[in-house]
Design an enzyme around this catalytic site. Structure first.
Site, PDB file in Angstrom:
ATOM      1  N   PHE A 194       0.840  -1.193   0.000  1.00 33.43           N
ATOM      2  CA  PHE A 194       0.000   0.000   0.000  1.00 33.43           C
ATOM      3  C   PHE A 194       0.871   1.237   0.000  1.00 33.43           C
ATOM      4  O   PHE A 194       1.736   1.398   0.853  1.00 33.43           O
ATOM      5  CB  PHE A 194      -0.901  -0.005   1.239  1.00 33.43           C
ATOM      6  CG  PHE A 194      -1.966   1.057   1.247  1.00 33.43           C
ATOM      7  CD1 PHE A 194      -3.250   0.771   0.821  1.00 33.43           C
ATOM      8  CD2 PHE A 194      -1.682   2.342   1.681  1.00 33.43           C
ATOM      9  CE1 PHE A 194      -4.239   1.747   0.828  1.00 33.43           C
ATOM     10  CE2 PHE A 194      -2.661   3.327   1.688  1.00 33.43           C
ATOM     11  CZ  PHE A 194      -3.947   3.033   1.254  1.00 33.43           C
ATOM     12  N   TYR A 219      -8.453   9.244 -23.391  1.00 29.98           N
ATOM     13  CA  TYR A 219      -8.925   9.171 -22.005  1.00 29.98           C
ATOM     14  C   TYR A 219     -10.391   9.573 -21.986  1.00 29.98           C
ATOM     15  O   TYR A 219     -10.745  10.708 -22.305  1.00 29.98           O
ATOM     16  CB  TYR A 219      -8.094  10.112 -21.136  1.00 29.98           C
ATOM     17  CG  TYR A 219      -8.256   9.915 -19.650  1.00 29.98           C
ATOM     18  CD1 TYR A 219      -7.323   9.181 -18.929  1.00 29.98           C
ATOM     19  CD2 TYR A 219      -9.337  10.458 -18.959  1.00 29.98           C
ATOM     20  CE1 TYR A 219      -7.459   8.998 -17.555  1.00 29.98           C
ATOM     21  CE2 TYR A 219      -9.479  10.278 -17.597  1.00 29.98           C
ATOM     22  CZ  TYR A 219      -8.536   9.543 -16.895  1.00 29.98           C
ATOM     23  OH  TYR A 219      -8.674   9.367 -15.546  1.00 29.98           O
ATOM     24  N   GLY A 277      -2.727   4.688  -2.008  1.00 26.99           N
ATOM     25  CA  GLY A 277      -4.111   4.214  -2.008  1.00 26.99           C
ATOM     26  C   GLY A 277      -4.941   4.728  -3.159  1.00 26.99           C
ATOM     27  O   GLY A 277      -6.173   4.766  -3.064  1.00 26.99           O
ATOM     28  N   THR A 278      -4.310   5.109  -4.281  1.00 31.33           N
ATOM     29  CA  THR A 278      -5.042   5.770  -5.357  1.00 31.33           C
ATOM     30  C   THR A 278      -5.376   4.872  -6.542  1.00 31.33           C
ATOM     31  O   THR A 278      -5.819   5.369  -7.578  1.00 31.33           O
ATOM     32  CB  THR A 278      -4.254   6.993  -5.867  1.00 31.33           C
ATOM     33  OG1 THR A 278      -3.009   6.551  -6.422  1.00 31.33           O
ATOM     34  CG2 THR A 278      -4.004   7.989  -4.752  1.00 31.33           C
ATOM     35  N   GLU A 283       3.061  -4.233  -9.936  1.00 30.92           N
ATOM     36  CA  GLU A 283       1.932  -4.015  -9.033  1.00 30.92           C
ATOM     37  C   GLU A 283       1.993  -4.810  -7.733  1.00 30.92           C
ATOM     38  O   GLU A 283       0.980  -5.236  -7.196  1.00 30.92           O
ATOM     39  CB  GLU A 283       0.616  -4.299  -9.773  1.00 30.92           C
ATOM     40  CG  GLU A 283       0.439  -3.450 -11.014  1.00 30.92           C
ATOM     41  CD  GLU A 283      -0.886  -3.661 -11.718  1.00 30.92           C
ATOM     42  OE1 GLU A 283      -1.912  -3.813 -11.029  1.00 30.92           O
ATOM     43  OE2 GLU A 283      -0.897  -3.679 -12.957  1.00 30.92           O
TER      44      GLU A 283
END
Length: 513
Positions: free
Chosen positions: A126, A435, A129-130, A258
Site C-alpha cells: 500500500f 482518455y 491508495g489511489t 503491481e
C-alpha cells in the site's frame, strides 16, 4: 454541507471542492437526475474480527509497526475506483486487511515478507491508495488472513546527484513531498498524474504511471533509472547506468508489476531543473483536426510538454461546468479546446505557427492556467456526484495515429446510455492516448451497471487494437483481459516470474495475473 468524517472519499474530509449550484443544475438537465442528495456513506464502518494469528502478529510487531484497529483497516481496504467507492459507501468492509503493517526500512520489509510466507498470509503493498483498477482489493485467494503492507514510513529522499540529474527515493514518499525535497536543490520530478496529491513514488513505479507532463518528460517508466525490489525469496537491484545491453531489462520487469512479485524499496529517478510552466490555449475545428496537428508537432519534435485536446463533448461540458456561460460558448463556437504547456521556450513559437497554419485559433494563456488550477479537483468532486446518484468513472487506452479515429469510434459506440467525453493527453511519435470520462444516472444496481459498461468498452478496445490500459495499470479489474493483449505465452512468462519470486503466492493475490 460536507460530511464531518469520510473514510472513502478523496483526500482529507471536507478539504476538497464541492459542486457549485450551476453545475448541479446542469447535471440535472444533462443526466436526468434530481440533483438532490439521494445517498450517503454509512456512518460507522464495521470490519470483521482480525484473522491474523496472535503468534504472527507478535512476530510482525518485532519488525514493523502493527495496527489492527478499525480505522486503520478501513482506510486500506481498497483503492479509489468507482467500484471501490460504491462498496465502501455501502459499508462493505468484509475484505478489510486483518492488520496494517508498516516497516521502517527495506530490512523490515524483508522480515515481514518472510514471516507472511512462512505463515501463509497474503500481503497487499500500500502506497498512496489511489488505484482505480482494484489494485488494492483484499483478494485473499487460498489464504485465511491478509495484511496491508503500508510503505508510508519509507518516505525519504535518500540522495541527490545534481551532476547526473538523478535522485533516489524510498517508495512511500508522496509526490508533493518528493517535489518539495527536490526544490531545495533547484530540481523537480516532472511527474504529475491527477492523483499527484496522494500518489507515492513507489506506487507510480509499480503501476507504470503517466502524468500531465509525460509528453515532455516521459512516463514514469522512462524516468526510473534504477530500483531495488524485495521479494519473498530475496532482493533484486538494478544499476543506474544510462544505458546497458546486459540482457533483457529487469528494471522494466519490476515496473508495472503491481506488488505481485515483491515490494519496491528504492527508486532512482531522472529529475530536471525546476522551471515554471507557460500555457497557451487554442481552439481547433474538430477533435481529429486537433489530433492531426498534435501528430505533426510530436513528429517534428516541437510538441509541448503538456498537451491536452478535448473532444467536442468534453469541451462543451467543461465550459458549462466552469460557469463561463455565453462568453465561453462564444469563444469556442462548437470547436474543441486544446491546452499546451511549455517548460521553457524551445519549440513554442514554431508550434504556434504550425497550429495557426492548421486552422487553430489562439485563446491566450488564461484557459490553460484555469485548467492547471482545477487539475486536481475532479477526484474530490466524485463524492458529491455519487451522493447525487451519478455514475462517474474514467477509462483510458492508446493506439497508433493511424488507428486513433477507429479506436475512438469503437469505444464511444460501446458506451451506450451515458454521457461520454474524451481527451488526448499523452503524445508519442507513433500514436497517442485516449482518455474517456463517463457520467450517467445510476441504476438500481450501480456496480452491475458499471461492470457491464466497462466490459463492453474493454472488448471494443481489444477488438479495435488498442491497449487495455495506457497508465491505470492492470490490478484486479483488467486482469481478465491481459491475455487478449500479451497472449498465452506472455501470461506464462509472467507466471514463471511470479512463481520464482513468490513461490507461496502471497504477494497481492488476484492482481496482474
Amino acid at each position: 454541507m460536507r460530511r464531518e468524517q469520510v473514510f472513502w472519499g478523496w483526500g482529507e474530509p471536507g478539504a476538497g471542492p464541492s459542486l457549485p449550484d450551476h453545475a448541479v443544475a446542469l447535471l440535472r438537465e444533462e443526466l436526468g437526475i434530481s440533483g438532490a442528495v439521494v445517498s450517503s456513506p454509512v456512518d460507522t464502518p464495521v470490519v470483521p474480527p482480525s484473522a491474523l494469528p496472535a503468534s504472527l502478529r507478535e512476530r510482525l510487531a518485532s519488525a514493523a509497526e502493527v495496527r489492527d484497529d478499525a480505522e486503520a483497516r478501513v482506510l486500506r481496504t481498497r483503492g479509489k475506483s468507482y467500484l471501490d467507492l460504491l462498496a465502501q459507501r455501502a459499508g462493505d468492509f468484509a475484505s478489510a486487511p486483518d492488520a496494517v503493517v508498516a516497516p521502517a526500512d527495506a530490512a523490515g520489509v524483508a522480515a515481514v515478507l518472510q514471516a507472511c510466507t512462512e505463515a501463509g498470509v497474503a500481503v497487499v503493498p500500500f502506497g498512496g491508495g489511489t488505484s482505480v483498477v482494484g489494485g488494492l482489493a483484499g483478494e485473499r485467494g487460498r489464504f485465511d488472513a491478509l495484511i496491508s503492507l503500508d510503505l508510508g514510513r519509507l518516505d525519504a529522499l535518500v540522495s541527490v546527484d545534481p551532476s547526473s540529474l538523478l535522485a533516489v527515493f524510498e517508495p512511500g514518499i508522496r509526490l508533493p513531498e518528493a517535489d518539495a525535497a527536490l526544490r531545495t536543490h533547484g530540481l523537480a520530478l516532472g511527474h504529475m498524474p491527477q492523483s499527484y496529491e496522494w500518489a507515492t513514488v513507489g506506487g507510480c513505479a509499480a503501476t507504470r504511471s503517466a502524468g500531465q507532463s509525460s509528453t515532455g518528460h516521459g512516463r514514469i517508466d522512462a524516468q526510473v533509472a534504477a530500483l531495488e525490489c524485495v521479494t519473498p525469496v530475496g532482493a533484486l537491484a538494478t544499476l543506474d547506468a544510462p544505458g546497458t545491453a546486459a540482457g533483457p531489462s529487469l528494471r522494466q520487469l519490476v515496473l508495472g508489476s503491481e506488488g505481485a512479485f515483491g515490494v519496491i524499496t528504492r527508486v532512482a529517478l531522472r529529475v530536471r531543473p525546476l522551471r515554471s510552466t507557460a500555457f497557451d490555449a487554442w481552439t481547433v475545428g474538430s477533435f481529429f483536426e486537433g489530433a492531426e496537428l498534435l501528430r505533426r508537432l510530436e513528429q517534428d519534435g516541437i510538441a509541448p510538454d503538456i498537451a491536452r485536446l478535448s473532444d467536442e463533448e468534453e469541451t462543451r461540458l467543461s465550459v458549462a461546468l466552469a460557469g463561463t456561460g455565453t462568453v465561453g460558448r462564444r469563444l469556442l463556437d462548437g470547436r474543441c479546446l486544446l491546452v499546451c504547456g511549455w517548460e521553457g521556450a524551445v519549440g513554442r513559437a514554431s508550434a504556434a505557427r504550425v497550429l495557426a497554419r492548421g486552422g487553430a485559433r489562439p485563446l491566450g494563456g488564461a484557459p490553460g492556467r484555469a485548467w492547471e488550477r482545477s487539475r486536481f479537483a475532479g477526484p474530490h468532486l466524485r463524492d458529491d456526484l455519487m451522493d447525487r446518484g451519478v455514475l462517474v468513472e474514467t477509462l483510458e487506452t492508446a493506439t497508433t495515429w493511424s488507428n486513433l479515429e477507429r479506436l475512438y469510434d469503437a469505444v464511444r459506440g460501446a458506451l451506450d446510455g451515458v454521457h461520454v467525453g474524451c481527451h488526448v493527453s499523452h503524445l508519442y511519435p507513433t500514436g497517442a492516448s485516449l482518455y474517456f470520462t463517463l457520467l450517467g444516472a445510476q441504476t438500481a444496481d450501480p456496480a452491475g451497471q458499471w461492470k457491464a459498461i466497462k466490459d463492453a468498452a474493454t472488448r471494443a478496445i481489444v477488438d479495435a487494437s488498442g491497449t487495455i490500459t495506457h497508465h491505470h495499470a492492470i490490478g484486479r479489474d483488467h486482469a481478465p483481459y491481459l491475455g487478449d493483449e500479451i497472449g498465452e505465452l506472455g501470461l506464462e512468462l509472467l507466471r514463471a516470474v511470479k512463481e520464482r519470486c513468490d513461490p507461496a503466492g502471497i504477494m497481492n493475490p488476484g492482481k496482474l495475473l
